[in-house]
Design an enzyme around this catalytic site. Structure first.
Site, PDB file in Angstrom:
ATOM      1  N   GLU A 225       0.852  -1.191   0.000  1.00 14.52           N
ATOM      2  CA  GLU A 225       0.000   0.000   0.000  1.00 14.52           C
ATOM      3  C   GLU A 225       0.887   1.240   0.000  1.00 14.52           C
ATOM      4  O   GLU A 225       2.007   1.190   0.499  1.00 14.52           O
ATOM      5  CB  GLU A 225      -0.838   0.043   1.278  1.00 14.52           C
ATOM      6  N   LYS A 227       2.492   4.333   1.470  1.00 12.75           N
ATOM      7  CA  LYS A 227       2.705   4.832   2.825  1.00 12.75           C
ATOM      8  C   LYS A 227       2.521   6.335   2.743  1.00 12.75           C
ATOM      9  O   LYS A 227       3.321   7.038   2.131  1.00 12.75           O
ATOM     10  CB  LYS A 227       4.095   4.484   3.334  1.00 12.75           C
ATOM     11  N   ARG A 247      -2.765   8.573  16.661  1.00 14.77           N
ATOM     12  CA  ARG A 247      -1.829   7.474  16.906  1.00 14.77           C
ATOM     13  C   ARG A 247      -1.427   7.400  18.378  1.00 14.77           C
ATOM     14  O   ARG A 247      -1.169   6.343  18.911  1.00 14.77           O
ATOM     15  CB  ARG A 247      -0.602   7.710  16.031  1.00 14.77           C
ATOM     16  N   GLU A 276      -5.243   6.904   7.477  1.00 15.84           N
ATOM     17  CA  GLU A 276      -4.320   8.034   7.565  1.00 15.84           C
ATOM     18  C   GLU A 276      -5.045   9.255   6.999  1.00 15.84           C
ATOM     19  O   GLU A 276      -5.719   9.128   5.970  1.00 15.84           O
ATOM     20  CB  GLU A 276      -3.092   7.659   6.719  1.00 15.84           C
ATOM     21  N   PHE A 316      -7.249   1.962   5.643  1.00 13.82           N
ATOM     22  CA  PHE A 316      -6.564   0.707   5.316  1.00 13.82           C
ATOM     23  C   PHE A 316      -6.907  -0.457   6.231  1.00 13.82           C
ATOM     24  O   PHE A 316      -6.403  -1.557   6.056  1.00 13.82           O
ATOM     25  CB  PHE A 316      -5.045   0.903   5.228  1.00 13.82           C
TER      26      PHE A 316
HETATM   27  P1  AMP Z   1       6.555   5.260  10.864  1.00 14.10           P
HETATM   28  O1  AMP Z   1       5.905   6.520  11.350  1.00 14.10           O
HETATM   29  O2  AMP Z   1       7.643   5.509   9.862  1.00 14.10           O
HETATM   30  O3  AMP Z   1       6.933   4.332  11.987  1.00 14.10           O
HETATM   31  O4  AMP Z   1       5.436   4.449  10.011  1.00 14.10           O
HETATM   32  C1  AMP Z   1       4.239   4.019  10.558  1.00 14.10           C
HETATM   33  C2  AMP Z   1       3.142   5.003  10.253  1.00 14.10           C
HETATM   34  O5  AMP Z   1       2.904   5.092   8.864  1.00 14.10           O
HETATM   35  C3  AMP Z   1       1.795   4.587  10.780  1.00 14.10           C
HETATM   36  O6  AMP Z   1       1.643   4.874  12.141  1.00 14.10           O
HETATM   37  C4  AMP Z   1       0.830   5.391   9.920  1.00 14.10           C
HETATM   38  O7  AMP Z   1       0.591   6.658  10.491  1.00 14.10           O
HETATM   39  C5  AMP Z   1       1.605   5.626   8.643  1.00 14.10           C
HETATM   40  N1  AMP Z   1       1.009   5.013   7.444  1.00 14.10           N
HETATM   41  C6  AMP Z   1       0.955   5.623   6.239  1.00 14.10           C
HETATM   42  N2  AMP Z   1       0.377   4.837   5.328  1.00 14.10           N
HETATM   43  C7  AMP Z   1       0.028   3.690   5.939  1.00 14.10           C
HETATM   44  C8  AMP Z   1      -0.592   2.463   5.516  1.00 14.10           C
HETATM   45  N3  AMP Z   1      -0.975   2.278   4.253  1.00 14.10           N
HETATM   46  N4  AMP Z   1      -0.775   1.498   6.457  1.00 14.10           N
HETATM   47  C9  AMP Z   1      -0.370   1.673   7.739  1.00 14.10           C
HETATM   48  N5  AMP Z   1       0.222   2.791   8.194  1.00 14.10           N
HETATM   49  C10 AMP Z   1       0.435   3.793   7.311  1.00 14.10           C
END
Ligand code: AMP
Length: 536
Positions: A225, A227, A247, A276, A316
């Site tokens: 998916e 991000k 979050r 998101e 998602f």
């Molecule tokens: P990180 O902040 O780099 O640890 O990545 C995790 C975060 O990516 C999650 O907490 C979401 O806020 C975000 N995110 C963005 N797109 C997605 C997606 N398709 N599925 C899950 N999380 C996502």
């Protein structure tokens, strides 16, 4: 008539904290915690648990003390002049005083906070005051993190640690978990499953470097998916009631009326959706993350803000729908039920990949459209509430780190009068401490410098000639060109050309990147470039 048992004194909690600090062994810490927890009255359990882990309020509680170094210094001076012999402070009184400090507002609030603090500080002896100050500054550092506390709770209540951990994921409140474990036992914990309108800790992803590893780990097939570069939200609906959580589990319902209306328009009345939100301009292009955070923080003029900064929702996941609990269902099923519930245009762009080439092509598309990278999710995996693991991977170009600001220096020249040079640190997961790896004054706008100056002052824990050391709370996403070995900082590393890409108010210090990851990234740099002989 029986007299009620006496309230637990703050001095007992402080004694425990000193004991815990002097006890390096996890097993012994657990025993000390268990013994203390068992000695508490029911209503004392939650506040005591928060104080021992060095927190003032529960995890999802957005209240803040707003006590800066200057206020505290004056309170300490004021306290010295008090000669009255005060009643010793109890745990519950300390907790109530914190609530009262957080509730002060209006023109006289600084003085009122100081008065409340003075009386608090005046009721503990010097050794215990040190513990109280450490709690106030978020610097408890006695080696009791969430994990150790959860084990202590399990031992105190004589329950399996796994049940206590799971309940914590659903409740997101360590104090409440302890209270239930100790007073209601296993049946109480078991009933702490998913409850609509109460926030759930989100499932998290591990970083993946090579798409082939992802495919191997997910059995040859994975759902990829986009991000998205926004903020994660969970939308709960139970009949007419809708609540939206961030979050970090704070309630952001009132800032996002269009999402409330969206939830009410769907053809089911009880569900929990995850996704998101991204701020977009009127042409639908993503706006900087800061604008999104402005929407989240907004309490007044919400309608106007939602006109100025429209949001786009990308969903998602679906954790429950009309009485059907999907937490343990495979992702494949959760997605197909999600597709059946919501319009297509709010679904996160997604495809199923079986080859490295497919993943790389989709990654390219995501980056070209202005997103952060990809998420890769195992189709057969249940939703692991609150866990970071290999069922979800994030794939993104690695030249950014989420770091915590631990000090701020006064700027010079154009930045005169602003706390504008920030000390950046990674989190050492082993010790809970923060390790400095660089400084930067680059990346913020003037408006952000002004706001940051105020925030730094409010978080100050000691004043220096050059600025302040601050409570490690503000997370910033930092872009850099290279990680270097450096004798300059005790961490042994420094970032070259560090600049703040954005302020991550959706993350807390516990979400910051770790020392272990920094070392890993350092090593990985050499896959792309040569290594000087001295480094080998
Ligand atoms: P990180 O902040 O780099 O640890 O990545 C995790 C975060 O990516 C999650 O907490 C979401 O806020 C975000 N995110 C963005 N797109 C997605 C997606 N398709 N599925 C899950 N999380 C996502």
């Amino acid at each position: 008539m029986t007299t009620p048992p006496p309230e637990t004194l703050f001095a007992a909690l402080a004694r425990l904290a000193r004991h815990l600090e002097a006890t390096p062994k996890r097993l012994e810490k657990r025993g000390l915690l268990a013994e203390f927890l068992r000695s508490l009255q029911r209503e004392e359990i939650a506040p005591a648990v928060h104080l021992v882990v060095g927190r003032i309020f529960a995890e999802a509680d957005a209240r803040a003390l707003n006590v800066g170094w200057a206020t505290l210094r004056r309170a300490l001076e004021g306290k010295r002049q008090t000669t009255l012999v005060a009643e010793p402070l109890t745990v519950l009184e300390a907790s109530r005083a914190f609530a009262a400090i957080a509730a002060t507002h209006g023109p006289d609030s600084v003085r009122e906070r100081r008065r409340l603090l003075e009386s608090l500080l005046g009721r503990v002896d010097p050794a215990d005051r040190d513990i109280l100050l450490r709690i106030l500054f978020g610097e408890m550092r006695i080696g009791v993190n969430e994990g150790v506390m959860l084990e202590g709770i399990a031992e105190a209540a004589d329950l399996p640690a796994e049940n206590v951990r799971t309940a914590h994921m659903f409740l997101g409140d360590l104090g409440r978990v302890a209270e239930i474990a100790l007073s209601e036992g296993l049946p109480g914990l078991r009933s702490a499953g998913l409850r609509l309108l109460s926030p759930v800790k989100p499932m998290l992803a591990e970083m993946a470097e090579d798409p082939d590893d992802v495919l191997t780990e997910h059995g040859g097939e994975t759902a990829i998916e986009f991000k998205l570069d926004g903020a994660r939200i969970q939308i709960h609906r139970d009949g007419d009631a809708v609540r939206i959580f961030s979050r970090r589990l704070t309630d952001v319902t009132d800032s996002l009326p269009e999402l409330v209306a969206f939830a009410k328009s769907l053809p089911a009345s009880r569900f929990l959706l995850e996704g998101e939100v991204v701020a977009v301009d009127h042409g639908g292009r993503p706006l900087p993350f800061q604008d999104l955070m402005r929407r989240f923080r907004r309490v007044h003029g919400i309608e106007e803000a939602s006109r100025e900064i429209p949001l786009k929702l990308f969903l998602f996941d679906l954790l429950t729908v009309d009485g059907r609990d999907l937490v343990d269902a495979p992702y494949r099923e959760r997605w197909s039920r999600l597709e059946a519930l919501v319009p297509r245009d709010v679904l996160t762009p997604r495809t199923i990949a079986r080859t490295k080439g497919e993943i790389e092509a989709f990654l390219q598309r995501s980056l070209e459209e202005g997103h952060e990278g990809l998420m890769a999710k195992a189709l057969d995996a249940p939703y692991s509430v609150g866990k970071r693991g290999k069922k979800w991977f994030k794939i993104k170009p690695a030249d950014r780190l989420d770091l915590v600001i631990v000090a701020a220096e006064w700027g010079s020249g154009r930045r005169q009068g602003w706390l504008s040079n920030y000390w950046l640190a990674v989190r050492d997961a082993a010790t809970g401490r923060f390790q400095m790896i660089g400084k930067t004054f680059k990346g913020l706008t003037d408006e952000e410098f002004i706001l940051m100056t105020e925030r730094m002052k409010a978080l100050a824990v000691s004043e220096e000639r050059w600025g302040y050391h601050v409570r490690p709370e503000v997370v910033v996403e930092v872009a850099y060109n290279e990680i270097q070995k450096s004798p300059h900082y005790p961490s042994g590393f420094a970032l070259r050309f560090a600049r703040i890409a954005r302020i991550r108010d959706d993350k807390g210090p516990e979400d910051a990147d770790t020392y272990a990851r920094l070392k890993e990234l350092y090593e990985r740099q050499f896959e792309r470039k040569g290594r000087a002989p001295a480094e080998l």
